[in-house]
Design a protein around this motif. Sequence first.
Motif, PDB file in Angstrom:
ATOM      1  N   TYR A 167       0.813  -1.157   0.161  1.00 16.34           N
ATOM      2  CA  TYR A 167       0.072  -0.064  -0.004  1.00 16.34           C
ATOM      3  C   TYR A 167       0.804   1.371   0.054  1.00 16.34           C
ATOM      4  O   TYR A 167       0.492   2.293  -0.721  1.00 16.34           O
ATOM      5  N   GLN A 168       1.985   1.295   0.654  1.00 18.10           N
ATOM      6  CA  GLN A 168       2.979   2.254   0.664  1.00 18.10           C
ATOM      7  C   GLN A 168       3.493   2.677  -0.845  1.00 18.10           C
ATOM      8  O   GLN A 168       3.542   3.641  -1.248  1.00 18.10           O
ATOM      9  N   ALA A 169       3.752   1.649  -1.549  1.00 21.34           N
ATOM     10  CA  ALA A 169       4.063   1.536  -2.737  1.00 21.34           C
ATOM     11  C   ALA A 169       2.756   2.006  -3.718  1.00 21.34           C
ATOM     12  O   ALA A 169       3.331   2.811  -4.603  1.00 21.34           O
ATOM     13  N   LYS A 170       1.617   1.821  -3.608  1.00 20.54           N
ATOM     14  CA  LYS A 170       0.705   2.231  -4.316  1.00 20.54           C
ATOM     15  C   LYS A 170       0.449   3.571  -4.085  1.00 20.54           C
ATOM     16  O   LYS A 170      -0.045   4.514  -5.062  1.00 20.54           O
ATOM     17  N   ASP A 176      -4.396   9.125  -9.315  1.00 24.98           N
ATOM     18  CA  ASP A 176      -5.434   9.974  -9.327  1.00 24.98           C
ATOM     19  C   ASP A 176      -5.955  10.181  -7.634  1.00 24.98           C
ATOM     20  O   ASP A 176      -5.318   9.187  -6.958  1.00 24.98           O
ATOM     21  N   ASP A 177      -6.752  10.882  -7.309  1.00 28.97           N
ATOM     22  CA  ASP A 177      -7.232  10.784  -5.856  1.00 28.97           C
ATOM     23  C   ASP A 177      -7.706   9.594  -5.531  1.00 28.97           C
ATOM     24  O   ASP A 177      -7.665   9.341  -4.052  1.00 28.97           O
ATOM     25  N   TYR A 178      -8.629   8.866  -6.330  1.00 30.08           N
ATOM     26  CA  TYR A 178      -9.275   7.728  -5.827  1.00 30.08           C
ATOM     27  C   TYR A 178      -7.870   6.564  -5.456  1.00 30.08           C
ATOM     28  O   TYR A 178      -8.098   5.751  -4.425  1.00 30.08           O
ATOM     29  N   GLU A 179      -7.003   6.470  -6.220  1.00 33.61           N
ATOM     30  CA  GLU A 179      -5.980   5.636  -6.060  1.00 33.61           C
ATOM     31  C   GLU A 179      -5.235   5.901  -4.610  1.00 33.61           C
ATOM     32  O   GLU A 179      -4.837   5.009  -3.952  1.00 33.61           O
ATOM     33  N   LYS A 180      -5.032   7.393  -4.442  1.00 39.53           N
ATOM     34  CA  LYS A 180      -4.568   7.736  -3.200  1.00 39.53           C
ATOM     35  C   LYS A 180      -5.155   7.620  -2.228  1.00 39.53           C
ATOM     36  O   LYS A 180      -4.488   6.809  -0.971  1.00 39.53           O
ATOM     37  N   ALA A 183      -5.142   3.764  -1.244  1.00 44.07           N
ATOM     38  CA  ALA A 183      -3.653   3.477  -0.504  1.00 44.07           C
ATOM     39  C   ALA A 183      -3.653   3.996   0.705  1.00 44.07           C
ATOM     40  O   ALA A 183      -3.127   3.216   1.867  1.00 44.07           O
ATOM     41  N   GLN A 184      -4.291   5.226   0.924  1.00 42.71           N
ATOM     42  CA  GLN A 184      -4.232   5.482   2.434  1.00 42.71           C
ATOM     43  C   GLN A 184      -4.802   4.954   3.341  1.00 42.71           C
ATOM     44  O   GLN A 184      -4.625   4.327   4.575  1.00 42.71           O
ATOM     45  N   ILE A 185      -6.135   4.312   2.850  1.00 40.62           N
ATOM     46  CA  ILE A 185      -7.073   3.445   3.798  1.00 40.62           C
ATOM     47  C   ILE A 185      -6.272   2.107   4.077  1.00 40.62           C
ATOM     48  O   ILE A 185      -5.947   1.679   5.252  1.00 40.62           O
ATOM     49  N   GLY A 186      -5.644   1.695   3.114  1.00 40.00           N
ATOM     50  CA  GLY A 186      -4.605   0.549   3.235  1.00 40.00           C
ATOM     51  C   GLY A 186      -3.495   0.529   4.169  1.00 40.00           C
ATOM     52  O   GLY A 186      -3.438  -0.155   5.030  1.00 40.00           O
ATOM     53  N   ILE A 187      -3.016   1.493   4.058  1.00 42.10           N
ATOM     54  CA  ILE A 187      -1.827   1.995   4.952  1.00 42.10           C
ATOM     55  C   ILE A 187      -2.337   2.003   6.576  1.00 42.10           C
ATOM     56  O   ILE A 187      -1.815   1.607   7.482  1.00 42.10           O
ATOM     57  N   GLU A 188      -3.516   2.625   6.466  1.00 45.82           N
ATOM     58  CA  GLU A 188      -4.161   2.919   7.840  1.00 45.82           C
ATOM     59  C   GLU A 188      -4.434   1.437   8.809  1.00 45.82           C
ATOM     60  O   GLU A 188      -4.099   1.322   9.831  1.00 45.82           O
ATOM     61  N   VAL A 189      -5.152   0.570   7.785  1.00 43.11           N
ATOM     62  CA  VAL A 189      -5.601  -0.686   8.536  1.00 43.11           C
ATOM     63  C   VAL A 189      -4.225  -1.451   8.617  1.00 43.11           C
ATOM     64  O   VAL A 189      -4.088  -2.039   9.850  1.00 43.11           O
TER      65      VAL A 189
END
Length: 199
Positions: A167-170, A176-180, A183-189
């Motif tokens: 997720y950090q690599a993503k 775009d904002d959706y992919e960002k 990825a931020q949600i994945g990093i948080e979880v």
Amino acid sequence: SWTRPPRARRNAPRRDEEPSWLRFEGRRGPNGGRAREAVKPSTMDNPSTPSAFMKPLPEVPATPPAKLTLNFYVPHNIEFDGAEVDQVQVPATSGDMGVLPGHVPTVVQMRPGVVAVTLNDKEVQKYFVSSGFAFVHADSTTDICAVEAVPVEQLDAEAVKKGLADYQAKLVNAKDDYEKASAQIGIEVCGAMNSALGN
């Protein structure tokens, strides 16, 4: 040259007159003006709300009980149903919150983190939750409704580390904002799971 003055509006009140939509009594006020009529209270019944049709709530004990009653639900399972426990720690969005018998009633939204259930002095069960809500009632009952809950000991530490790195690599390569945001949600979880495992 002579210019015709503008025509006054018909039926327009003069400056020294009150608008016609104001209601007055015939008596004069203390300064010589007409006194406004007092507004009468409404005779309509107040509308009924859903709480008016509820069953009587159980009485709140004068002194807090020795144990906390816990109900812990996920969509596919019931982890605790009316269980008596010593304490519950909830990962609220405002910070970790400990709930003991007699806690003030409140509702909190949960963030990704660990729900720790202290059964007694020697046994604590920990669950990783992704999100949800916790409801603390005045009768020392706590309801936890989680979207997903997994016992912490069942988490795969290596899989969690790999997921966090992915997720950090993503996030770095987000187009775009959706992919960002994804990825931020994945990093948080994954970051919360990694912390729950003590890494």
